[in-house]
Design an enzyme around this catalytic site. Structure first.
Site, PDB file in Angstrom:
ATOM      1  N   HIS A   1      -8.999  -1.083  -4.759  1.00 20.15           N
ATOM      2  CA  HIS A   1      -8.543  -2.274  -3.493  1.00 20.15           C
ATOM      3  C   HIS A   1      -7.147  -3.082  -4.539  1.00 20.15           C
ATOM      4  O   HIS A   1      -6.151  -3.057  -4.546  1.00 20.15           O
ATOM      5  CB  HIS A   1      -9.108  -2.623  -2.323  1.00 20.15           C
ATOM      6  CG  HIS A   1      -7.335  -2.599  -1.280  1.00 20.15           C
ATOM      7  ND1 HIS A   1      -7.020  -1.807  -0.544  1.00 20.15           N
ATOM      8  CD2 HIS A   1      -6.708  -3.810  -1.615  1.00 20.15           C
ATOM      9  CE1 HIS A   1      -6.120  -1.859  -0.762  1.00 20.15           C
ATOM     10  NE2 HIS A   1      -5.468  -3.615  -0.550  1.00 20.15           N
TER      11      HIS A   1
ATOM     12  N   HIS B   1      -1.048 -10.410  -5.660  1.00 22.15           N
ATOM     13  CA  HIS B   1      -0.225 -10.748  -5.086  1.00 22.15           C
ATOM     14  C   HIS B   1       1.337 -11.190  -5.669  1.00 22.15           C
ATOM     15  O   HIS B   1       2.317 -10.820  -6.034  1.00 22.15           O
ATOM     16  CB  HIS B   1       0.764 -10.092  -3.800  1.00 22.15           C
ATOM     17  CG  HIS B   1       0.029  -9.139  -2.900  1.00 22.15           C
ATOM     18  ND1 HIS B   1       0.174  -7.834  -3.341  1.00 22.15           N
ATOM     19  CD2 HIS B   1      -0.599  -9.424  -2.187  1.00 22.15           C
ATOM     20  CE1 HIS B   1      -1.006  -7.065  -2.660  1.00 22.15           C
ATOM     21  NE2 HIS B   1      -1.310  -7.775  -1.601  1.00 22.15           N
TER      22      HIS B   1
ATOM     23  N   HIS C   1       0.663  -1.340   0.061  1.00 21.04           N
ATOM     24  CA  HIS C   1      -0.200   0.201  -0.453  1.00 21.04           C
ATOM     25  C   HIS C   1       0.894   1.138   0.027  1.00 21.04           C
ATOM     26  O   HIS C   1       0.652   2.102  -0.364  1.00 21.04           O
ATOM     27  CB  HIS C   1      -1.217   0.146   0.850  1.00 21.04           C
ATOM     28  CG  HIS C   1      -1.878  -1.337   1.052  1.00 21.04           C
ATOM     29  ND1 HIS C   1      -2.285  -1.454   2.869  1.00 21.04           N
ATOM     30  CD2 HIS C   1      -2.569  -1.916  -0.328  1.00 21.04           C
ATOM     31  CE1 HIS C   1      -3.374  -2.630   2.185  1.00 21.04           C
ATOM     32  NE2 HIS C   1      -2.900  -3.193   0.870  1.00 21.04           N
TER      33      HIS C   1
ATOM     34  N   ASP D   1      -3.147  -2.512  -4.927  1.00 23.36           N
ATOM     35  CA  ASP D   1      -2.225  -3.708  -4.852  1.00 23.36           C
ATOM     36  C   ASP D   1      -1.709  -3.682  -6.210  1.00 23.36           C
ATOM     37  O   ASP D   1      -0.094  -4.391  -5.910  1.00 23.36           O
ATOM     38  CB  ASP D   1      -2.903  -4.667  -4.402  1.00 23.36           C
ATOM     39  CG  ASP D   1      -3.469  -4.995  -2.511  1.00 23.36           C
ATOM     40  OD1 ASP D   1      -3.149  -3.822  -1.913  1.00 23.36           O
ATOM     41  OD2 ASP D   1      -4.264  -6.345  -2.898  1.00 23.36           O
TER      42      ASP D   1
HETATM   43 ZN    ZN Z   1      -4.225  -4.328  -0.508  1.00 26.50          ZN
END
Ligand code: ZN
Length: 276
Positions: free
Chosen positions: A220, A247, A63, A224
């Site tokens: 969001h 991720h 973040h 990311d």
């Molecule tokens: Zn996140």
């Protein structure tokens, strides 16, 4: 100044100017070690992105990295005194405010800039991510979750400081109530609360204040992705399409771009490197 989402440890964070070509450097003041925010230094991508080097690591960097990348900052020292970046309110907005309050200056040196000329794609069972040639940098995120508040959604983001601040930075991280117990059994999520995570029950969210955007969740996911892609350490011109990517897949795309230098060319650019 804040608490780590997974470790629950209180941490203070300090950002300071770095010379041209430094990139983003995380410094663990408690360990006297440092690590560059580069995809080659990623050591874990479970629940958050962790950078590691020489036996010490720094967790939940994504973040803060999104805020730095979203504001087009190229060179910066990030000092912390514990193993995790503070979660703040679960979004990138507090970091954006901090940086904008301190001010940003232009440097003379130009950051490496690449243009994608052939697609690069990673497919993994029920998810994929790819980057294709495009006249400008952009992200299309495709969400497909079996949950009444998520379902199928699509969000398109064109890289710009203004739209990052207004459309992406305030979007908070989210999790499912049923996963909270699993996470805690793994010793994670110790600093998590309704103050820094949107928690989804079976039909509704548990946070009384509601959502910041109707589609805060997908925004969001884009946040990311912006943070993870900054680990490429080069600006890119190309269009990323991400279907159910997280991720792990995000950072694998950044690695694949570095490994496939025949699929991009280096280009000059007018924008100059910046520091806080
Ligand atoms: Zn996140």
């Amino acid at each position: 100044m804040g608490v780590g989402l997974h470790t629950g440890i209180n941490v203070s964070l300090r950002l300071s100017p770095a010379p041209p070509d430094s990139g983003i450097v995380f410094i663990r003041n408690d360990k006297k070690t440092s690590v560059n925010a580069r995809v080659g230094n990623i050591v874990a991508t479970d629940y958050s992105s962790t950078l590691g080097l020489n036996g010490s690591s720094i967790q939940t960097v994504e973040h803060l990295l999104a805020a730095i990348a979203g504001l087009h900052i190229d060179n910066l020292y990030v000092e912390v005194d514990s193993p995790e970046v503070p979660i703040m309110d679960g979004s990138a907005y507090p970091f954006v405010e901090l940086i904008l309050r301190s001010g940003v200056i232009q440097q003379d040196k130009i950051k490496p800039h690449i243009k994608i000329v052939e697609p690069i794609e990673i497919i993994e069972r029920d998810r994929y991510i790819r980057i294709e040639p495009s006249p400008f940098p952009a992200i299309t995120y495709l969400m497909d979750f079996d949950h009444p508040l998520l379902n199928k959604q699509r969000f398109v983001y064109h890289y710009s400081i203004d739209s990052f601040i207004k459309e992406i930075a305030p979007a908070r991280t989210f999790g499912f109530l049923k996963d909270v117990i699993t996470l805690q059994e793994k010793g994670l999520g110790k600093g998590g609360s309704l103050n820094n995570v949107i928690i989804l029950g079976d039909l509704e969210i548990l946070n009384e204040e509601g959502l910041r955007y109707d589609d805060e969740f997908i925004r969001h996911k884009v946040l990311d992705l912006i943070g993870d892609m900054s680990l490429l350490s080069m600006s890119f011109i190309g269009h990323i399409t991400a279907y159910r990517s997280g991720h792990n897949l995000n950072t694998r795309l950044a690695t694949a771009i570095l490994d496939n230098s025949d699929k991009w060319i280096e280009v000059g650019q007018s924008e100059k490197g910046l520091i806080v």
